[in-house]
Write a protein that holds these residues in place. Structure first.
Motif, PDB file in Angstrom:
ATOM      1  N   VAL A  13       0.847  -1.192   0.000  1.00  0.00           N
ATOM      2  CA  VAL A  13       0.000   0.000   0.000  1.00  0.00           C
ATOM      3  C   VAL A  13       0.891   1.253   0.000  1.00  0.00           C
ATOM      4  O   VAL A  13       1.845   1.337   0.778  1.00  0.00           O
ATOM      5  N   ARG A  14       0.605   2.180  -0.907  1.00  0.00           N
ATOM      6  CA  ARG A  14       1.387   3.418  -0.962  1.00  0.00           C
ATOM      7  C   ARG A  14       0.545   4.584  -0.451  1.00  0.00           C
ATOM      8  O   ARG A  14      -0.657   4.656  -0.718  1.00  0.00           O
ATOM      9  N   ILE A  15       1.204   5.472   0.242  1.00  0.00           N
ATOM     10  CA  ILE A  15       0.495   6.612   0.822  1.00  0.00           C
ATOM     11  C   ILE A  15       1.080   7.899   0.233  1.00  0.00           C
ATOM     12  O   ILE A  15       2.301   8.053   0.164  1.00  0.00           O
ATOM     13  N   ARG A  16       0.193   8.803  -0.161  1.00  0.00           N
ATOM     14  CA  ARG A  16       0.679  10.099  -0.629  1.00  0.00           C
ATOM     15  C   ARG A  16      -0.193  11.188  -0.019  1.00  0.00           C
ATOM     16  O   ARG A  16      -1.302  10.906   0.459  1.00  0.00           O
ATOM     17  N   PRO A  17       0.305  12.404  -0.064  1.00  0.00           N
ATOM     18  CA  PRO A  17      -0.523  13.485   0.488  1.00  0.00           C
ATOM     19  C   PRO A  17      -1.842  13.570  -0.278  1.00  0.00           C
ATOM     20  O   PRO A  17      -1.908  13.192  -1.446  1.00  0.00           O
ATOM     21  N   ILE A  18      -2.842  14.052   0.374  1.00  0.00           N
ATOM     22  CA  ILE A  18      -4.160  14.164  -0.254  1.00  0.00           C
ATOM     23  C   ILE A  18      -4.045  15.047  -1.496  1.00  0.00           C
ATOM     24  O   ILE A  18      -3.253  15.978  -1.535  1.00  0.00           O
ATOM     25  N   ALA A  52      -5.629  13.610   6.354  1.00  0.00           N
ATOM     26  CA  ALA A  52      -6.247  13.050   5.147  1.00  0.00           C
ATOM     27  C   ALA A  52      -5.149  12.709   4.156  1.00  0.00           C
ATOM     28  O   ALA A  52      -4.234  13.510   3.946  1.00  0.00           O
ATOM     29  N   VAL A  53      -5.205  11.493   3.596  1.00  0.00           N
ATOM     30  CA  VAL A  53      -4.166  11.046   2.673  1.00  0.00           C
ATOM     31  C   VAL A  53      -4.795  10.422   1.436  1.00  0.00           C
ATOM     32  O   VAL A  53      -6.007  10.200   1.381  1.00  0.00           O
ATOM     33  N   SER A  54      -3.942  10.093   0.508  1.00  0.00           N
ATOM     34  CA  SER A  54      -4.383   9.408  -0.699  1.00  0.00           C
ATOM     35  C   SER A  54      -3.670   8.051  -0.740  1.00  0.00           C
ATOM     36  O   SER A  54      -2.456   7.973  -0.574  1.00  0.00           O
ATOM     37  N   VAL A  55      -4.463   6.977  -0.951  1.00  0.00           N
ATOM     38  CA  VAL A  55      -3.927   5.617  -0.884  1.00  0.00           C
ATOM     39  C   VAL A  55      -4.021   4.980  -2.254  1.00  0.00           C
ATOM     40  O   VAL A  55      -5.059   5.087  -2.897  1.00  0.00           O
ATOM     41  N   ASP A  56      -2.929   4.331  -2.698  1.00  0.00           N
ATOM     42  CA  ASP A  56      -3.108   3.499  -3.889  1.00  0.00           C
ATOM     43  C   ASP A  56      -2.143   2.330  -3.898  1.00  0.00           C
ATOM     44  O   ASP A  56      -1.264   2.213  -3.042  1.00  0.00           O
ATOM     45  N   PHE A  57      -2.353   1.425  -4.844  1.00  0.00           N
ATOM     46  CA  PHE A  57      -1.496   0.245  -4.951  1.00  0.00           C
ATOM     47  C   PHE A  57      -1.393  -0.155  -6.408  1.00  0.00           C
ATOM     48  O   PHE A  57      -2.281   0.126  -7.211  1.00  0.00           O
ATOM     49  N   GLU A  58      -0.276  -0.811  -6.741  1.00  0.00           N
ATOM     50  CA  GLU A  58      -0.081  -1.307  -8.097  1.00  0.00           C
ATOM     51  C   GLU A  58      -1.187  -2.301  -8.427  1.00  0.00           C
ATOM     52  O   GLU A  58      -1.540  -3.119  -7.574  1.00  0.00           O
ATOM     53  N   PRO A  59      -1.709  -2.253  -9.647  1.00  0.00           N
ATOM     54  CA  PRO A  59      -2.782  -3.200 -10.014  1.00  0.00           C
ATOM     55  C   PRO A  59      -2.386  -4.648  -9.777  1.00  0.00           C
ATOM     56  O   PRO A  59      -3.221  -5.467  -9.385  1.00  0.00           O
ATOM     57  N   ASP A  60      -1.078  -4.994  -9.975  1.00  0.00           N
ATOM     58  CA  ASP A  60      -0.728  -6.411  -9.830  1.00  0.00           C
ATOM     59  C   ASP A  60      -0.417  -6.808  -8.390  1.00  0.00           C
ATOM     60  O   ASP A  60      -0.081  -7.944  -8.110  1.00  0.00           O
ATOM     61  N   SER A  61      -0.517  -5.857  -7.452  1.00  0.00           N
ATOM     62  CA  SER A  61      -0.390  -6.287  -6.065  1.00  0.00           C
ATOM     63  C   SER A  61      -1.759  -6.574  -5.452  1.00  0.00           C
ATOM     64  O   SER A  61      -1.850  -6.914  -4.280  1.00  0.00           O
ATOM     65  N   VAL A  62      -2.800  -6.459  -6.249  1.00  0.00           N
ATOM     66  CA  VAL A  62      -4.130  -6.800  -5.762  1.00  0.00           C
ATOM     67  C   VAL A  62      -4.444  -8.244  -6.142  1.00  0.00           C
ATOM     68  O   VAL A  62      -4.320  -8.631  -7.302  1.00  0.00           O
ATOM     69  N   VAL A  63      -4.794  -9.047  -5.145  1.00  0.00           N
ATOM     70  CA  VAL A  63      -5.092 -10.461  -5.371  1.00  0.00           C
ATOM     71  C   VAL A  63      -6.593 -10.682  -5.262  1.00  0.00           C
ATOM     72  O   VAL A  63      -7.234 -10.176  -4.346  1.00  0.00           O
ATOM     73  N   VAL A  64      -7.136 -11.412  -6.246  1.00  0.00           N
ATOM     74  CA  VAL A  64      -8.555 -11.751  -6.181  1.00  0.00           C
ATOM     75  C   VAL A  64      -8.694 -13.087  -5.447  1.00  0.00           C
ATOM     76  O   VAL A  64      -8.096 -14.087  -5.850  1.00  0.00           O
ATOM     77  N   LEU A  65      -9.453 -13.085  -4.356  1.00  0.00           N
ATOM     78  CA  LEU A  65      -9.587 -14.297  -3.534  1.00  0.00           C
ATOM     79  C   LEU A  65     -10.717 -15.179  -4.048  1.00  0.00           C
ATOM     80  O   LEU A  65     -11.660 -14.702  -4.680  1.00  0.00           O
ATOM     81  N   ASP A  66     -10.556 -16.472  -3.750  1.00  0.00           N
ATOM     82  CA  ASP A  66     -11.585 -17.441  -4.116  1.00  0.00           C
ATOM     83  C   ASP A  66     -12.737 -17.300  -3.124  1.00  0.00           C
ATOM     84  O   ASP A  66     -12.611 -17.657  -1.965  1.00  0.00           O
TER      85      ASP A  66
END
Lengths: 263, 363
Positions: free
Chosen positions: B290-295, B344-358
């Motif tokens: 998870v990456r955090i940046r200023p709002i 207040a911050v802005s959160v994002d993550f690389e698309p490929d670090s998101v895992v779809v669970l069964d």
């Protein structure tokens, strides 16, 4: 103040337990014809008389044999029973446990009578084997109790470890379980031996003319002949045997403990 | 499994089921553990991992299915006739035997001649760095030394498979980490197929070639440590192995070979594809991804609730429209410093670090 009271109480207890025994043993070495305490000097006169009296000597030898045989039987049966039931749960094993311990709480005199009737019912059993059976049954609970406690103290994982090292059940028992429980087997056996050596109640029913045990012989000797000092010698011999055994076992088990838990 | 893999399996479970009364400890388990592998069974207590190990040893027998040790069907064979060795949780050293006698025990059972036996015992003790302790009794040894004796006693048997039942659980933390590395290098050196039971995820990640994560008598996921950690298949695996941010989302479409999803905090892209629009998804993101940046920067808006300094990392607990989010920030750069609760911050993550669970197997 409290401390002094406790010491006094402890002293009194020891006096009551050991005093009479000491008096009998000291008296056994008396040279006098009748009971005088303290004896004026020491002699082995009454020990000689004891071993020269055929009925006493025979009864003594028989009692030692009886104690040895019933002790061996009780130890084998009791150890096997303890191994079989100590770790198991459920009503079957609880019941078995109670059954094996029942002779402890059952009055021995009733037990002697019932055994006598039972022997009659099955067509009669000779006196000596009958006595061995009776004393085996009376001695078994002591072995079961002592061995059960130590079986429970043996981690069952040790037996699994042994199996994982290619030892079958018999070798596991001989090389792992037995070395860990044998002090308690020995102490159970000692109890069974001592019990048999002094047992009077059940033996009353099972002895016959010419086949008596030392306690019975002492009992009847006191009743009919009144020679107190030879009886003191007989008692001293009995106490002596027990003392030798206890000391021997203590050294044996004590030594084992030192080997097993060196600090 | 290919024919080749089957040939090389040192431990093989074929549709094994084990029950204790009404409770099912192991359900229809099929498993191959190839030669030389360090294989971990990982899971919470009661998941069936220890039962699985004991089925290999023969301390338990299955109700259904078959167990093989190097192509020999050992189902129904008693433990002392199986080719394995085991290190037990509390070491299970024989208290009445000294170190050398403990190690020699199994060799004696195999009727190895005295001279050879002494030699092998000596070698095993050298291997675990306990030469000079041969005459000691287990009670005279520290926990770590007892552990080494237990290992020596097992490896001296040169078993087909070495079973380890939480062997490090009884040691304190520092010693445990030391033993992890040592045990692992010993295993590599000897090349013994090893089955390791643990409930400690870090231990499993550190030591294993492959990890089977177990729950309720089933293997939830089987794979290399990196695979299991970074691509958890189910919510259970995602949360049992380390921490995860769990996000419910709905697929809304795709763009540039990625899927676009909508969750409570907003829209974002994920690398997995093949979802129909409107499909509900359960997503997991590792906190260190998870990456955090200023709002104001692109990403999901969130509010910092708690900042916890942990030495090597800083843990940020946040909330985004009712959804709790955690981020682990390495304390190597300035990236982790300066965040304040309430900010207040802005959160994002690389698309490929998101895992779809069964979802069919979610908790």
């Amino acid at each position: 103040m409290t401390r002094a009271l406790l010491i006094a109480l402890a002293g009194l207890s020891y006096l009551l337990v050991l005093g009479p025994i000491l008096i009998v043993i000291v008296t056994a070495f008396s040279p006098t014809e009748f009971f005088v305490f303290p004896p004026p000097s020491l002699s082995l006169r009454w020990f000689a008389a004891f071993f020269e009296t055929e009925s006493l000597r025979d009864a003594f030898v028989r009692s030692v044999w009886l104690a040895a045989l019933s002790c061996v039987c009780a130890t084998v049966v009791g150890t096997m029973a303890a191994l079989a039931i100590a770790r198991r749960r459920g009503w079957v094993f609880t019941t078995l446990q109670s059954l094996f311990l029942a002779p402890l709480i059952f009055p021995a005199i009733v037990f002697g009578l019932s055994l006598l009737l039972f022997f009659k019912l099955i067509g009669g059993v000779p006196e000596f084997p009958g006595l061995v059976i009776a004393h085996t049954i009376l001695g078994t609970p002591f072995v079961v109790r002592a061995v059960s406690a130590s079986v429970l103290a043996v981690d069952p994982v040790l037996e699994e470890a042994s199996a994982s090292l290619r030892a079958g059940p018999l070798r596991t028992f001989r090389l792992v379980t037995l070395p860990l429980i044998w002090p308690s087997i020995i102490s159970g056996a000692l109890f069974a031996f001592i019990l048999s050596l002094g047992e009077l109640n059940a033996a009353l029913f099972l002895t016959g003319p010419g086949v008596t045990t030392l306690p019975i012989e002492i009992f009847s000797y006191l009743q009919f002949q009144g020679g107190q000092l030879v009886i003191a010698a007989a008692s001293a011999v009995q106490v002596g045997i027990i003392l030798v055994l206890v000391v021997a076992v203590e050294r044996l088990i004590g030594l084992r403990r030192i080997v097993r838990s060196p600090s | 499994m290919t024919e080749n893999a089957y040939q090389n399996a040192d431990v093989r479970f074929e549709r094994v089921t084990k029950r204790f009364g009404r409770a099912v400890a192991v359900r229809d388990l099929s498993l191959d553990i190839p030669q030389g592998m360090f294989f971990s069974l990982l899971g919470p207590s009661g998941c069936g991992k220890t039962t699985t190990l004991r089925l290999v040893a023969g301390f338990e027998q299955p109700e259904e299915g078959a167990v093989y040790i190097r192509n020999r069907n050992v189902t129904g064979v008693p433990p002392f006739k199986r080719d394995f060795a085991m290190v037990f949780q509390n070491f299970a050293l024989f208290p009445h035997l000294n170190v050398a006698e403990n190690v020699a025990f199994g060799l004696k059972m195999l009727r190895v001649p005295q001279v050879q036996r002494a030699e092998e015992v000596r070698n095993a003790l050298v291997l675990v760095k306990l030469e000079g302790f041969a005459e000691r009794y287990p009670k005279q040894l520290s926990g770590g030394q007892q552990q080494r004796v237990a290992i020596a006693r097992a490896i001296v048997m040169k078993p087909v498979v070495l079973l380890l039942d939480e062997p490090l659980g009884a040691l304190d933390k520092n010693l445990r980490e030391e033993m992890q590395v040592e045990l692992r290098s010993l295993q590599r050196q000897l090349g013994i197929t090893t089955v390791f039971v643990t409930h400690d995820q870090e231990e499993a990640l550190t030591m294993s070639d492959r990890i089977a994560v177990m729950r309720d008598g089933l293997i939830e996921q089987l794979g290399a440590p990196r695979e299991v950690y970074e691509r958890p298949a189910t919510e259970f695996v995602a949360t049992f192995l380390g921490a995860s941010n769990l996000i419910d989302a709905v697929a809304i479409g795709s763009e540039n070979g990625r899927s676009l999803v909508e969750a409570a905090p907003g829209r974002f892209a994920i690398a997995s594809t093949g979802f129909s629009a409107g499909q509900r998804l359960r997503l997991a993101v590792r906190p260190e991804r998870v990456r955090i940046r200023p709002i104001g920067a692109s990403g999901l808006p969130a509010t910092v609730r708690e900042v916890v300094y942990r030495g090597a990392a800083t843990h940020l607990f946040m909330e985004s429209k009712g959804l709790p989010l955690i981020a682990f920030l390495q304390n190597d750069t300035g990236a982790s410093s300066g965040w304040q609760p309430g900010q207040a911050v802005s959160v994002d993550f690389e698309p490929d670090s998101v895992v779809v669970l069964d979802r069919t197997r979610s908790a």
